[in-house]
Enzyme design. Structure first.
Site, mmCIF file in Angstrom:
data_model
loop_
_atom_site.group_PDB
_atom_site.id
_atom_site.type_symbol
_atom_site.label_atom_id
_atom_site.label_comp_id
_atom_site.label_asym_id
_atom_site.label_seq_id
_atom_site.Cartn_x
_atom_site.Cartn_y
_atom_site.Cartn_z
ATOM 1 N N CYS A 1 0.653 -1.214 0.176
ATOM 2 C CA CYS A 1 0.096 0.135 -0.022
ATOM 3 C C CYS A 1 0.743 1.279 0.041
ATOM 4 O O CYS A 1 0.614 2.240 -0.733
ATOM 5 C CB CYS A 1 -0.836 0.108 1.157
ATOM 6 S SG CYS A 1 -1.667 1.565 1.479
ATOM 7 N N CYS B 1 1.282 4.010 4.720
ATOM 8 C CA CYS B 1 1.836 3.844 6.060
ATOM 9 C C CYS B 1 3.518 3.316 5.951
ATOM 10 O O CYS B 1 3.713 2.236 5.616
ATOM 11 C CB CYS B 1 1.415 2.858 6.962
ATOM 12 S SG CYS B 1 -0.246 3.227 7.531
ATOM 13 N N CYS C 1 -8.697 -0.625 5.973
ATOM 14 C CA CYS C 1 -7.480 0.194 6.324
ATOM 15 C C CYS C 1 -7.354 0.385 7.922
ATOM 16 O O CYS C 1 -8.311 0.812 8.487
ATOM 17 C CB CYS C 1 -7.562 1.431 5.597
ATOM 18 S SG CYS C 1 -6.183 2.603 6.068
ATOM 19 N N GLN D 1 -9.633 18.109 9.636
ATOM 20 C CA GLN D 1 -8.503 17.464 10.124
ATOM 21 C C GLN D 1 -8.930 15.820 10.228
ATOM 22 O O GLN D 1 -9.979 15.730 10.803
ATOM 23 C CB GLN D 1 -7.920 18.060 11.430
ATOM 24 C CG GLN D 1 -7.283 19.608 11.291
ATOM 25 C CD GLN D 1 -6.045 19.341 10.865
ATOM 26 O OE1 GLN D 1 -5.362 18.389 10.871
ATOM 27 N NE2 GLN D 1 -5.413 20.677 10.499
ATOM 28 N N ASP E 1 -2.005 28.402 9.081
ATOM 29 C CA ASP E 1 -1.957 27.034 8.995
ATOM 30 C C ASP E 1 -2.019 26.817 7.571
ATOM 31 O O ASP E 1 -2.915 26.171 6.911
ATOM 32 C CB ASP E 1 -3.349 26.708 9.880
ATOM 33 C CG ASP E 1 -3.301 25.092 9.829
ATOM 34 O OD1 ASP E 1 -2.317 24.402 9.323
ATOM 35 O OD2 ASP E 1 -4.143 24.631 10.038
ATOM 36 N N CYS F 1 2.133 21.607 8.561
ATOM 37 C CA CYS F 1 2.045 20.247 8.239
ATOM 38 C C CYS F 1 3.382 19.762 7.364
ATOM 39 O O CYS F 1 3.456 18.806 6.874
ATOM 40 C CB CYS F 1 0.884 19.748 7.537
ATOM 41 S SG CYS F 1 0.759 20.722 6.009
HETATM 42 N N1 SAH Z 1 -6.808 25.651 9.476
HETATM 43 C C1 SAH Z 1 -7.619 24.925 8.806
HETATM 44 C C2 SAH Z 1 -7.396 24.563 7.333
HETATM 45 C C3 SAH Z 1 -6.018 24.095 7.322
HETATM 46 S S1 SAH Z 1 -5.446 23.524 5.826
HETATM 47 C C4 SAH Z 1 -8.044 23.425 9.342
HETATM 48 O O1 SAH Z 1 -7.219 23.321 10.492
HETATM 49 O O2 SAH Z 1 -8.929 22.833 9.506
HETATM 50 C C5 SAH Z 1 -4.966 24.766 4.709
HETATM 51 C C6 SAH Z 1 -5.997 25.421 4.095
HETATM 52 O O3 SAH Z 1 -5.376 26.736 3.295
HETATM 53 C C7 SAH Z 1 -6.918 24.857 3.068
HETATM 54 O O4 SAH Z 1 -8.134 25.105 3.497
HETATM 55 C C8 SAH Z 1 -6.554 25.461 1.869
HETATM 56 O O5 SAH Z 1 -7.769 25.488 1.052
HETATM 57 C C9 SAH Z 1 -6.354 26.719 2.153
HETATM 58 N N2 SAH Z 1 -5.309 27.483 1.347
HETATM 59 C C10 SAH Z 1 -4.478 27.207 0.594
HETATM 60 N N3 SAH Z 1 -3.639 28.127 -0.397
HETATM 61 C C11 SAH Z 1 -4.278 29.163 0.291
HETATM 62 C C12 SAH Z 1 -4.094 30.613 -0.060
HETATM 63 N N4 SAH Z 1 -3.201 31.056 -0.923
HETATM 64 N N5 SAH Z 1 -4.705 31.570 0.826
HETATM 65 C C13 SAH Z 1 -5.649 31.091 1.508
HETATM 66 N N6 SAH Z 1 -5.878 29.967 1.987
HETATM 67 C C14 SAH Z 1 -5.214 28.787 1.152
#
Ligand code: SAH
Length: 499
Positions: A82, A85, A168, A304, A426, A453
């Site tokens: 797979c 993991c 899974c 998430q 984020d 991440c």
């Molecule tokens: N903070 C949220 C999402 C994090 S994931 C949580 O924890 O659920 C990152 C997010 O950034 C995604 O929703 C994606 O659509 C958005 N994203 C990606 N590029 C971006 C940009 N240039 N400006 C604003 N948002 C963006």
């Protein structure tokens, strides 16, 4: 070419002394470096050379000569094929050390931070509990086996042939019952899976989400058609397979692409969304505060995937933000407003920015559901919305910048959103755009909380922020994706006092 130490297919014995970023074993023979697939730190293996270069080679494990003390038997029978993991053969304890080292090494190598300055601010990784069966979302491709029977599983390597596997171990145990109900209905009603080569057939993928809070499940069948033949049978069989199904939908994708979902989703039974809540921990992550935020999640929303760890991740971000109830806060890359709503209860005003319009619609809906009226959301790129807002003539009125397209102009004279107290980011794996980081520096908040991440782009961005007048106060990895090589990190930066 001729002077390489090894040629393709050579066999060599090597002791593995390190693990690379993708979980591969690293060993050295006479100063020559081997990157060995399926080998672990502490193993001695016989490795077959796949790709020789001048000073290093890629290789794979042919035979384990003496196994590492960190080796465990992978619980999943198809873990090697797979590839989802990468670390199932490594003890979970050693996996957590690997993840801490990965973050620390990236901050040192890419970010230019010294081991001495990191030592006092680097907090221990938060391990996942549970570390199997944690995922709340599963996406299974549907295809055919050699006899032509419909199967669900995962793609073999980089190909599009499917290895059957309905269970899974990272996901919900009930997923396999749902998949089996769908496969049985396809069999019984003679409804073919989609075939990429001929672009015929109906069923492409099955998406299943579950709620940690209520155990409710959402099933979305992605089809190459406007309607699902024998819809009623699918609904009956899915509902019979699992007790808590509360939403069944179809998503229409008639395009010949790798993009899984199309633009149209129709609910065919039950609700459009499932709900979940994320509880807030105290800052030590030792107990819950009794507060929580609830969210509605639709098939396509970003949410998430490890709900147990998300509670810890967001609670850490909240505690790093150091809010007292009066602060002006930006939450950039806010998705469906998950972090924004977490912060809103302890802040004066929160502005969220996100590129996906549907996510912003969800964010607004979620704010309402939780009775939160001090959060506003803007659709667009963080690197465009933030500078436009900052450079606009009028203070604190988003209606005068292009950021207004999705927020009602809110009269908040007490909150100077051009000079916020805290900015939380984020971003996706590639990190923040430079224009975004530059504007953050110009806005000069007291604190910046960076949720990441990808520790490589994190390290790059932290360097820019630190060179721009901030100091790194705290770094804490959080294991959101146990048994894979991915690791999440939360960091706190504070503005240096002017000299
Ligand atoms: N903070 C949220 C999402 C994090 S994931 C949580 O924890 O659920 C990152 C997010 O950034 C995604 O929703 C994606 O659509 C958005 N994203 C990606 N590029 C971006 C940009 N240039 N400006 C604003 N948002 C963006």
């Amino acid at each position: 070419m001729g002077d390489f130490i090894y040629k393709k297919n050579d066999l060599t014995t090597v002791s593995i002394t390190d693990l690379g970023n993708d979980g591969e074993g690293i060993g050295r023979v006479d100063g020559y470096t081997l990157f060995v697939k399926d080998a672990l730190i502490g193993d001695t293996v016989e490795a077959r050379i796949l790709k020789p270069k001048k000073s290093y080679a890629y290789a794979k494990t042919e035979r384990i000569i003496s196994p590492s003390e960190h080796r465990v038997v992978p619980p999943c029978p198809v873990s090697r094929q797979c590839g989802g993991c990468q670390l199932q053969s490594l003890s979970y304890e050693r996996e957590l050390r690997f993840k801490e080292d990965k973050v620390r090494n990236n901050l040192i190598r890419i970010g230019g931070f010294s081991p001495e300055e990191l030592e006092p601010i680097f907090e221990p990784i938060v391990g996942s509990d549970p570390n199997y069966r944690y995922r709340n979302k599963a996406l299974y491709p549907i295809g055919k086996d050699k006899e032509g029977n419909p199967v669900a599983g995962f793609y073999a390597g980089r190909t599009h042939s499917i290895i059957p596997c309905e269970d899974c171990l990272l996901g919900d145990e009930r997923n396999k019952n749902i998949l089996n109900a769908i496969l049985a209905t396809m069999q019984e009603k003679n409804i073919p899976p989609y075939d990429e080569e001929t672009q015929t057939g109906i069923i492409r993928h099955v998406l299943i989400r579950s709620s940690r809070e209520s155990s409710e499940m959402l099933v979305c069948i992605i089809i190459n058609s406007d309607t699902l033949p024998s819809e009623a049978s699918f609904i009956d069989n899915i509902r019979r397979a699992v007790e808590n199904v509360s939403s069944i939908s179809i998503n229409i994708n008639k395009k010949n692409t790798n993009v899984v979902m199309g633009d149209t989703t129709k609910t065919i039974w039950g609700n459009d969304t499932i709900s979940d809540s994320i509880r807030i921990y105290n800052s030590e992550l030792s107990e819950f505060t009794g507060k929580s935020i609830s969210y509605h999640i639709s098939p396509r929303s970003f949410y998430q995937v490890n709900p147990y760890q998300t509670e810890k991740l967001y609670s850490l971000a909240l505690s790093y933000a150091g809010l007292t109830g009066k602060e002006a806060v930006w939450d950039l890359y806010c998705g469906i407003g998950t972090i924004s709503l977490f912060l809103a209860g302890n802040a004066g005003k929160v502005y969220g920015v996100e590129i996906v319009p549907e996510a912003i619609a969800d964010a607004k809906e979620n704010a309402k559901r939780n009775g939160i009226d001090n959060a506003e959301f803007f659709t667009g790129k963080a690197e465009e919305i933030l500078p436009e807002f900052y450079d606009a003539e009028t203070h604190s009125d988003p209606s005068l910048s292009s950021a207004s397209n999705s927020g009602s102009p809110h009269n908040s004279p007490n909150y100077d959103m051009k000079s916020p107290d805290v900015i939380v980011v984020d971003p996706p794996r590639k990190g923040c755009d430079e224009a975004c980081l530059e504007t953050m520096l110009r806005m000069s908040p007291n604190r910046i909380v960076y949720v990441s991440c990808d520790s490589a782009s994190l390290a790059r961005d932290l360097r820019i922020l630190c060179d721009g007048g901030y100091s790194l106060q705290k770094v804490r990895p959080v294991d959101q994706f146990s048994h894979t090589v991915h690791v999440e990190t939360v960091c706190l930066l504070s503005r240096k006092a002017p000299v």
